[in-house]
Design an enzyme around this catalytic site. Structure first.
Site, PDB file in Angstrom:
ATOM      1  N   ASP A  64       3.254  27.313 -11.697  1.00 34.59           N
ATOM      2  CA  ASP A  64       4.137  26.610 -12.600  1.00 34.59           C
ATOM      3  C   ASP A  64       5.337  27.185 -12.404  1.00 34.59           C
ATOM      4  O   ASP A  64       5.744  28.504 -12.520  1.00 34.59           O
ATOM      5  CB  ASP A  64       3.494  27.002 -14.184  1.00 34.59           C
ATOM      6  N   TYR A 156      17.597  16.236 -19.558  1.00 40.12           N
ATOM      7  CA  TYR A 156      17.341  15.896 -18.087  1.00 40.12           C
ATOM      8  C   TYR A 156      18.802  15.852 -17.175  1.00 40.12           C
ATOM      9  O   TYR A 156      18.687  16.510 -16.278  1.00 40.12           O
ATOM     10  CB  TYR A 156      16.574  14.546 -18.114  1.00 40.12           C
TER      11      TYR A 156
HETATM   12  P1  NAP Z   1       6.007  13.018 -10.854  1.00 38.88           P
HETATM   13  O1  NAP Z   1       5.156  11.756 -10.240  1.00 38.88           O
HETATM   14  O2  NAP Z   1       5.942  13.420 -12.211  1.00 38.88           O
HETATM   15  O3  NAP Z   1       5.654  14.251  -9.711  1.00 38.88           O
HETATM   16  C1  NAP Z   1       6.214  15.623 -10.260  1.00 38.88           C
HETATM   17  C2  NAP Z   1       5.166  16.482 -10.109  1.00 38.88           C
HETATM   18  O4  NAP Z   1       5.493  17.884 -10.723  1.00 38.88           O
HETATM   19  C3  NAP Z   1       3.680  16.364 -10.871  1.00 38.88           C
HETATM   20  O5  NAP Z   1       2.436  16.654 -10.003  1.00 38.88           O
HETATM   21  C4  NAP Z   1       3.888  17.277 -12.216  1.00 38.88           C
HETATM   22  O6  NAP Z   1       2.706  17.664 -12.862  1.00 38.88           O
HETATM   23  C5  NAP Z   1       4.598  18.475 -11.568  1.00 38.88           C
HETATM   24  N1  NAP Z   1       4.979  19.664 -12.444  1.00 38.88           N
HETATM   25  C6  NAP Z   1       5.424  19.269 -13.699  1.00 38.88           C
HETATM   26  N2  NAP Z   1       5.883  20.411 -14.372  1.00 38.88           N
HETATM   27  C7  NAP Z   1       5.778  21.541 -13.502  1.00 38.88           C
HETATM   28  C8  NAP Z   1       5.694  22.940 -13.404  1.00 38.88           C
HETATM   29  N3  NAP Z   1       6.164  23.501 -14.284  1.00 38.88           N
HETATM   30  N4  NAP Z   1       5.526  23.693 -12.115  1.00 38.88           N
HETATM   31  C9  NAP Z   1       5.123  22.800 -10.926  1.00 38.88           C
HETATM   32  N5  NAP Z   1       4.845  21.565 -11.041  1.00 38.88           N
HETATM   33  C10 NAP Z   1       5.017  20.952 -12.148  1.00 38.88           C
HETATM   34  O7  NAP Z   1       7.625  12.938 -10.612  1.00 38.88           O
HETATM   35  P2  NAP Z   1       8.344  12.570  -9.207  1.00 38.88           P
HETATM   36  O8  NAP Z   1       8.924  11.114  -9.684  1.00 38.88           O
HETATM   37  O9  NAP Z   1       7.780  12.577  -7.949  1.00 38.88           O
HETATM   38  O10 NAP Z   1       9.592  13.391  -9.547  1.00 38.88           O
HETATM   39  C11 NAP Z   1       9.731  14.604  -8.578  1.00 38.88           C
HETATM   40  C12 NAP Z   1      11.278  15.030  -8.595  1.00 38.88           C
HETATM   41  O11 NAP Z   1      12.106  14.196  -8.379  1.00 38.88           O
HETATM   42  C13 NAP Z   1      11.511  15.648 -10.068  1.00 38.88           C
HETATM   43  O12 NAP Z   1      12.272  16.727 -10.113  1.00 38.88           O
HETATM   44  C14 NAP Z   1      12.358  14.364 -10.759  1.00 38.88           C
HETATM   45  O13 NAP Z   1      13.200  15.056 -11.860  1.00 38.88           O
HETATM   46  C15 NAP Z   1      12.906  14.103  -9.549  1.00 38.88           C
HETATM   47  N6  NAP Z   1      13.669  12.386  -9.718  1.00 38.88           N
HETATM   48  C16 NAP Z   1      12.638  11.577  -9.812  1.00 38.88           C
HETATM   49  C17 NAP Z   1      13.475  10.331  -9.892  1.00 38.88           C
HETATM   50  C18 NAP Z   1      12.303   8.989  -9.908  1.00 38.88           C
HETATM   51  O14 NAP Z   1      12.859   7.930 -10.239  1.00 38.88           O
HETATM   52  N7  NAP Z   1      11.120   8.920  -9.657  1.00 38.88           N
HETATM   53  C19 NAP Z   1      14.667  10.033  -9.885  1.00 38.88           C
HETATM   54  C20 NAP Z   1      15.600  11.148  -9.726  1.00 38.88           C
HETATM   55  C21 NAP Z   1      14.926  12.474  -9.549  1.00 38.88           C
HETATM   56  P3  NAP Z   1       2.448  16.830 -14.163  1.00 38.88           P
HETATM   57  O15 NAP Z   1       1.787  15.534 -13.699  1.00 38.88           O
HETATM   58  O16 NAP Z   1       1.464  17.711 -14.898  1.00 38.88           O
HETATM   59  O17 NAP Z   1       3.650  16.321 -14.809  1.00 38.88           O
END
Ligand code: NAP
Length: 251
Positions: A64, A156
């Site tokens: 975490d 965010y």
């Molecule tokens: P995602 O599918 O929700 O994957 C994020 C992963 O991080 C999940 O497995 C999540 O677990 C895990 N996580 C959550 N809290 C955590 C913690 N305390 N310690 C370690 N891991 C943790 O999100 P994603 O879309 O791939 O996003 C990845 C990154 O890109 C994030 O930083 C997000 O803000 C950024 N981002 C995404 C987008 C988009 O459009 N998707 C756009 C801009 C930026 P849980 O399943 O339990 O939450």
């Protein structure tokens, strides 16, 4: 070009979504990989999958990112297994949305703790190791929500803007140790995090209309940028944030 052969990379939040896409790409480029996320079983499964597909070594470590003890243990286990850490990708993140006036303090705290404090803790622990080798690449996944406003996203937006300026600050402090610090700011990327947009046709079409490339990004689009920034070809780039958003923020 952009080879990462014999490098050691730690990616947080890597059991799915963008993090998994980045891990797959860095492994394809030759790096040994540490898959880190909040569920050990998922980390192990993803690490095994990636190792098998790329003939590299990969391990899973539950962490975490908002917990300093777990972060220190993640870096210690990486060094114990591979001897060093060359690349850190701060990818773990969550999103919580609500109107500014209704936004709950506990949601503010969890978003800032995971998205911003998590990047601070992981970068600090990794940089201490990187300094020993006078080499390192730290890449944080910010968001265009750190560059422009995203309605209902006060926490965010603040967390991602924080990452962008923390990136500049770390880049200055760590340049003397040949550690590059950069960020990638994705637009809309198709992952479990954005399922709520993908499944709402009207919202999706409205969003796509604002994106010149007229499609959502894929994890591989973000991974391409991360591979470049992690490579030696990007040695003279530091403190930068690269928007990977299909042109969403340029008009
Ligand atoms: P995602 O599918 O929700 O994957 C994020 C992963 O991080 C999940 O497995 C999540 O677990 C895990 N996580 C959550 N809290 C955590 C913690 N305390 N310690 C370690 N891991 C943790 O999100 P994603 O879309 O791939 O996003 C990845 C990154 O890109 C994030 O930083 C997000 O803000 C950024 N981002 C995404 C987008 C988009 O459009 N998707 C756009 C801009 C930026 P849980 O399943 O339990 O939450």
């Amino acid at each position: 070009m952009f080879s990462l052969k014999d490098k050691v990379a730690v990616i947080t939040g890597a059991r799915r979504g963008i993090g998994k896409g980045i891990a797959e790409r860095l492994a394809y480029a030759g790096a040994d990989i540490v898959i880190s996320d909040i569920d050990q079983e998922d980390c192990d499964k993803t690490a095994q999958e990636i190792a098998d597909a790329n003939s590299i070594q990969a391990i899973g470590v539950k962490c975490d990112v908002s917990n300093k003890d777990e972060v220190d243990s993640l870096i210690a286990k990486t060094v114990e297994k591979f001897g060093r850490i060359d690349i850190l990708v701060n990818n773990a993140g969550i999103v919580k949305l609500d109107s500014f006036t209704e936004f709950r303090e506990e949601d503010w705290n969890s978003v800032l703790d995971i998205n911003l404090k998590g990047a601070f803790l992981c970068s600090q622990a990794a940089a201490k190791e990187m300094k020993k080798n006078n080499y390192g690449k730290i890449i944080s996944i910010a968001s265009i929500a750190g560059l422009v406003a995203y309605p209902n996203g006060s926490a965010y937006c603040a967390s991602k803007a924080g990452i962008i300026n923390l990136t500049r600050e770390m880049a200055v402090e760590l340049a003397g140790n040949k550690i590059n610090v950069n960020a990638v700011a994705p637009g809309l990327v198709e992952t479990p995090m954005t399922r709520f947009v993908m499944q709402d046709k009207e919202k999706l079409n409205q969003t796509l209309a604002a994106i010149p490339w007229n499609r959502p990004g894929q994890p591989s689009d973000i991974a391409n940028a991360v591979q470049f920034l992690a490579s030696d070809e990007a040695d003279y780039i530091t403190g930068q944030t690269l928007a990977v958003d299909g042109g969403w923020t340029i008009q």
